[in-house]
Design an enzyme around this catalytic site. Structure first.
Site, PDB file in Angstrom:
ATOM      1  N   ARG A 139       4.898  18.275   1.470  1.00 14.55           N
ATOM      2  CA  ARG A 139       5.859  19.283   1.055  1.00 14.55           C
ATOM      3  C   ARG A 139       5.446  19.952  -0.262  1.00 14.55           C
ATOM      4  NH1 ARG A 139      11.378  19.957   2.536  1.00 14.55           N
ATOM      5  NH2 ARG A 139      12.036  21.929   1.636  1.00 14.55           N
TER       6      ARG A 139
ATOM      7  N   ARG B 299      -9.169   8.683  -0.977  1.00 10.96           N
ATOM      8  CA  ARG B 299     -10.320   9.165  -0.222  1.00 10.96           C
ATOM      9  C   ARG B 299     -10.857  10.435  -0.879  1.00 10.96           C
ATOM     10  NH1 ARG B 299      -7.413   6.283   3.620  1.00 10.96           N
ATOM     11  NH2 ARG B 299      -8.709   5.073   5.057  1.00 10.96           N
TER      12      ARG B 299
ATOM     13  N   HIS C 293      -5.536   3.616  -1.753  1.00 12.79           N
ATOM     14  CA  HIS C 293      -6.826   3.855  -1.087  1.00 12.79           C
ATOM     15  C   HIS C 293      -7.156   5.350  -1.183  1.00 12.79           C
ATOM     16  CE1 HIS C 293      -9.557   2.798   2.596  1.00 12.79           C
ATOM     17  NE2 HIS C 293     -10.084   3.764   1.860  1.00 12.79           N
TER      18      HIS C 293
ATOM     19  N   HIS D 117      -4.057  11.829   0.671  1.00 16.95           N
ATOM     20  CA  HIS D 117      -2.804  11.124   0.336  1.00 16.95           C
ATOM     21  C   HIS D 117      -2.853  10.756  -1.145  1.00 16.95           C
ATOM     22  CE1 HIS D 117      -5.613   8.013   1.615  1.00 16.95           C
ATOM     23  NE2 HIS D 117      -5.393   8.254   2.890  1.00 16.95           N
TER      24      HIS D 117
ATOM     25  N   THR E  34      -8.004   6.722   9.439  1.00 15.77           N
ATOM     26  CA  THR E  34      -7.734   5.518   8.675  1.00 15.77           C
ATOM     27  C   THR E  34      -8.917   4.572   8.853  1.00 15.77           C
ATOM     28  OG1 THR E  34      -6.121   3.742   8.294  1.00 15.77           O
ATOM     29  CG2 THR E  34      -6.527   4.383  10.587  1.00 15.77           C
TER      30      THR E  34
ATOM     31  N   HIS F  42      -4.164  -4.256   7.747  1.00 13.06           N
ATOM     32  CA  HIS F  42      -4.267  -3.165   8.723  1.00 13.06           C
ATOM     33  C   HIS F  42      -3.418  -3.496   9.947  1.00 13.06           C
ATOM     34  CE1 HIS F  42      -6.276   0.728   9.466  1.00 13.06           C
ATOM     35  NE2 HIS F  42      -5.871   0.481  10.689  1.00 13.06           N
ATOM     36  N   ASP F  43      -2.311  -2.781  10.058  1.00  9.59           N
ATOM     37  CA  ASP F  43      -1.361  -2.902  11.166  1.00  9.59           C
ATOM     38  C   ASP F  43      -0.588  -4.224  11.177  1.00  9.59           C
ATOM     39  OD1 ASP F  43      -1.987  -0.372  11.940  1.00  9.59           O
ATOM     40  OD2 ASP F  43      -3.182  -0.939  13.690  1.00  9.59           O
TER      41      ASP F  43
ATOM     42  N   GLY G 171       1.020  -1.270   4.316  1.00  8.54           N
ATOM     43  CA  GLY G 171       1.519   0.035   3.927  1.00  8.54           C
ATOM     44  C   GLY G 171       2.241   0.761   5.044  1.00  8.54           C
ATOM     45  N   HIS G 172       1.506   1.164   6.072  1.00  9.05           N
ATOM     46  CA  HIS G 172       2.068   2.020   7.114  1.00  9.05           C
ATOM     47  C   HIS G 172       3.288   1.389   7.772  1.00  9.05           C
ATOM     48  CE1 HIS G 172       2.032   5.173  10.181  1.00  9.05           C
ATOM     49  NE2 HIS G 172       2.246   4.216  11.071  1.00  9.05           N
TER      50      HIS G 172
ATOM     51  N   GLU H  21      -8.691   0.369  -3.048  1.00 12.23           N
ATOM     52  CA  GLU H  21      -9.578   0.292  -1.889  1.00 12.23           C
ATOM     53  C   GLU H  21     -10.365   1.582  -1.754  1.00 12.23           C
ATOM     54  OE1 GLU H  21      -6.780  -2.466   1.042  1.00 12.23           O
ATOM     55  OE2 GLU H  21      -7.059  -0.345   1.490  1.00 12.23           O
TER      56      GLU H  21
ATOM     57  N   ASN I 208       0.859  -1.188   0.000  1.00  9.90           N
ATOM     58  CA  ASN I 208       0.000   0.000   0.000  1.00  9.90           C
ATOM     59  C   ASN I 208       0.896   1.239   0.000  1.00  9.90           C
ATOM     60  OD1 ASN I 208      -1.589   2.257   0.920  1.00  9.90           O
ATOM     61  ND2 ASN I 208      -3.136   0.816   1.616  1.00  9.90           N
TER      62      ASN I 208
END
Length: 237
Positions: free
Chosen positions: A18, A45, A43, A50, A100, A190-191, A213-214, A70, A7
């Site tokens: 920036r 939104r 993903h 992002h 999120t 997720h996580d 991703g994160h 997503e 992701n």
């Protein structure tokens, strides 16, 4: 072997913080695939905080593995997916003010809506997946919508595993077993991280794909993107 989809939302977050185009999300996706990623996930939104909708169009011609989009199936999102025609669309019930994703679908309550959306995507040759909590009733409800897969929402597992509670995996194992028995493919995300991915993979049957991703981007600050992707691939074998 479970596929790793990277992701790249956080790359877009860094770019947007920036202005300009550094880091470039298209180049990052190309490099991630070159380093071994077996899919790219975005993903977008509605506020484009992002990944931007234009990013999705820019990524389509360069992603050579699986492209997974997503999002919440609002009109703008559906139009995007139907035009881009990714490998997979993952439906997520995003709350408008959520930082999120924070919950899976109530597949019973939203059965009619989800069935209609899924039917349209599948008619256009797009594989469908529904974001769900590891609740057997929600898994069964997902089957009734006609979806191809579910994506297990793994935040609770990750949180509890980090506290030493390995029993948190049980609900996910049972949900995946049920999904497999009724013909649903199983994704997860997720996580998930280098710390917990091997344990999750070893205890969740029928796991086709994880979207990370994160944690992956954060771990790459220390180990480098290529190394981290290879580390995930080893743990997913």
């Amino acid at each position: 072997m479970t596929k790793l989809s990277v992701n790249i939302n956080k790359i877009a977050t860094l770019r947007n913080s920036r202005g300009g185009d550094l880091p470039n999300v298209v180049k990052f996706a190309i490099d991630a695939e070159r380093f071994g990623a077996e899919g790219i996930t975005v993903h977008p939104r509605p506020d484009e905080r992002h990944i931007r909708y234009q990013d999705v169009f820019d990524l389509k011609p360069v992603v050579t593995t699986e492209f997974n989009i997503e999002g919440k199936p609002i009109g703008k999102f559906m139009d995007l997916v139907l035009e881009v025609k990714p490998t997979q669309v993952t439906l997520v019930p995003d709350a408008e003010n959520a930082i999120t994703s924070n919950a899976g679908w109530d597949t019973k309550r939203h059965k009619e809506f989800l069935s209609e959306v899924i039917s349209e995507f599948k008619a256009n040759g797009i594989r469908t997946s529904i974001f769900v909590d590891p609740v057997l009733e929600m898994v069964e409800g997902a089957r009734q919508t006609g979806t191809d897969r579910i994506e297990l929402y793994t935040e609770h597992f990750a949180s509890e595993y980090g506290k030493g509670n390995e029993n948190a995996i049980i609900a996910y194992s049972e949900a995946a077993k049920l999904a497999g028995s009724i013909g649903l493919g199983v994704n997860a995300g997720h996580d998930l991280s280098l710390d917990n991915i091997r344990f999750f993979k070893e205890n969740v049957p029928n796991l086709l794909e994880v979207s990370i991703g994160h944690a992956l981007i954060s771990e790459s600050l220390y180990f480098g993107v290529e190394n981290v992707i290879q580390m995930y691939l080893q743990k997913l074998k």
